[in-house]
Design a protein around this motif. Structure first.
Motif, mmCIF file in Angstrom:
data_model
loop_
_atom_site.group_PDB
_atom_site.id
_atom_site.type_symbol
_atom_site.label_atom_id
_atom_site.label_comp_id
_atom_site.label_asym_id
_atom_site.label_seq_id
_atom_site.Cartn_x
_atom_site.Cartn_y
_atom_site.Cartn_z
ATOM 1 N N HIS A 1 0.796 -30.351 75.345
ATOM 2 C CA HIS A 1 0.558 -29.026 75.925
ATOM 3 C C HIS A 1 -0.321 -28.162 75.029
ATOM 4 O O HIS A 1 -0.313 -26.937 75.133
ATOM 5 N N ALA A 2 -1.090 -28.814 74.179
ATOM 6 C CA ALA A 2 -1.881 -28.082 73.185
ATOM 7 C C ALA A 2 -2.941 -27.183 73.814
ATOM 8 O O ALA A 2 -3.430 -26.260 73.156
ATOM 9 N N GLN A 3 -3.288 -27.413 75.071
ATOM 10 C CA GLN A 3 -4.292 -26.551 75.715
ATOM 11 C C GLN A 3 -3.781 -25.137 75.902
ATOM 12 O O GLN A 3 -4.557 -24.212 76.160
ATOM 13 N N HIS B 1 -6.960 -32.440 70.387
ATOM 14 C CA HIS B 1 -6.887 -31.768 71.678
ATOM 15 C C HIS B 1 -7.854 -30.579 71.779
ATOM 16 O O HIS B 1 -7.824 -29.859 72.783
ATOM 17 N N GLY B 2 -8.670 -30.396 70.778
ATOM 18 C CA GLY B 2 -9.637 -29.305 70.824
ATOM 19 C C GLY B 2 -9.010 -27.934 70.829
ATOM 20 O O GLY B 2 -9.500 -27.007 71.495
ATOM 21 N N VAL B 3 -7.912 -27.767 70.100
ATOM 22 C CA VAL B 3 -7.248 -26.463 70.013
ATOM 23 C C VAL B 3 -8.208 -25.457 69.363
ATOM 24 O O VAL B 3 -8.852 -25.756 68.354
ATOM 25 N N ALA C 1 7.958 -25.066 68.757
ATOM 26 C CA ALA C 1 8.767 -26.256 69.044
ATOM 27 C C ALA C 1 9.258 -26.279 70.482
ATOM 28 O O ALA C 1 9.793 -27.292 70.941
ATOM 29 N N LYS C 2 9.091 -25.170 71.201
ATOM 30 C CA LYS C 2 9.555 -25.070 72.579
ATOM 31 C C LYS C 2 8.408 -24.975 73.574
ATOM 32 O O LYS C 2 8.620 -24.563 74.720
ATOM 33 N N LEU C 3 7.209 -25.360 73.170
ATOM 34 C CA LEU C 3 6.067 -25.227 74.061
ATOM 35 C C LEU C 3 6.237 -26.008 75.363
ATOM 36 O O LEU C 3 5.905 -25.483 76.434
#
Length: 270
Positions: free
Chosen positions: A172-174, A265-267, A92-94
């Motif tokens: 910021h999923a990358q 996002h292609g995680v 939750a803090k990314l």
């Protein structure tokens, strides 16, 4: 500042095992969930507008204070070149972590939700004479109320699940990789190779037959002995669920990370 990365994700999904393996590498420090996430949240609150003196606090000052919190928490007594801090809160803090550490990587441990609930229920039953901090040491309840309490948005599992989705679908999923419990225990060499590739560190030869981790004192204080116990040898034993069939079925379709079309996002999911 030394490199710092984060372990997050769902409870009972392998984060303690991952930390125990990572700390076999003499260049790394890793541990079970610690206080740093709560300390960062407290600092953020104290520097917010609820403080009448926040007029004198700039974003640059906030950034320096938070960076100092991380650096001073780990201090000189931790000689490792790479630090891994663990908390279910970190997903939750990314955005905050990316603001502080532009090259940060986060490994989120995941597991089929039915088995997460099952694993926690099993720990509760194994300590039938000791009320647990998981349920605020309350002595009432049933498997149904416990599952409901764990899964709601403020519960131990529900909060972590929602935080995971926030990171997975966020901007910021990358910086995120999902490590499935099923992969970690059935093919630990593959799992660890993926972790090293993700964080850009040279591969270390881990010993999957002799894994050590001791959190007995913490678990006893929490009223839940065995909560962080891991097997000496990494393995994937088969067992039947302790949950009633309707409780188990309630969560069996919640593994959103297995839906490739939803992975916008292609995680990387290992």
């Amino acid at each position: 500042m030394r490199s710092i990365h984060f372990i997050s994700g769902l409870p009972r999904s392998g984060s303690t095992l991952l930390a125990a393996l990572l700390r076999q590498n003499p260049r790394f420090h890793a541990n079970m969930s610690g206080p740093l996430a709560g300390m960062a949240n407290a600092m953020l609150g104290e520097m917010s507008e609820r403080n009448e003196f926040s007029l004198f606090i700039t974003n640059e000052q906030r950034r320096r204070v938070l960076l100092g919190l991380f650096e001073n928490y780990y201090g000189n007594e931790f000689k490792a070149e790479v630090i891994f801090d663990t908390s279910r809160t970190w997903c939750a803090k990314l955005p905050m972590l990316c603001e502080l550490f532009p090259n940060v990587k986060m490994i989120a441990c995941v597991r089929h939700m039915s088995w997460v609930i099952d694993s926690l229920e099993r720990v509760i039953r194994d300590n039938a004479l000791r009320p647990s901090s998981i349920f605020s040491f309350q002595t009432g309840g049933t498997v149904y109320s416990r599952a409901e309490g764990l899964a709601n948005g403020e519960g131990m599992v529900g909060y972590a699940y929602n935080a995971l989705k926030e990171a997975f679908y966020g901007a910021h999923a990358q910086h995120l990789m999902l490590l499935q419990y099923e992969t970690l225990v059935s093919d630990p060499a593959k799992a660890m190779a993926a972790v090293y590739e993700f964080i850009g560190q040279p591969l270390f030869q881990h010993d999957f037959d002799h894994v050590d981790f001791d959190a007995d004192a913490f678990d006893i204080r929490a009223g839940t002995p065995g909560l962080h116990t891991i097997r000496k040898k990494v393995a994937a034993p088969e067992r039947a669920t302790v949950l009633p069939p309707d409780v188990f079925r309630r969560f069996e379709n919640d593994a959103f990370w297995l839906n490739a079309q939803a992975n916008i996002h292609g995680v990387r999911v290992v």
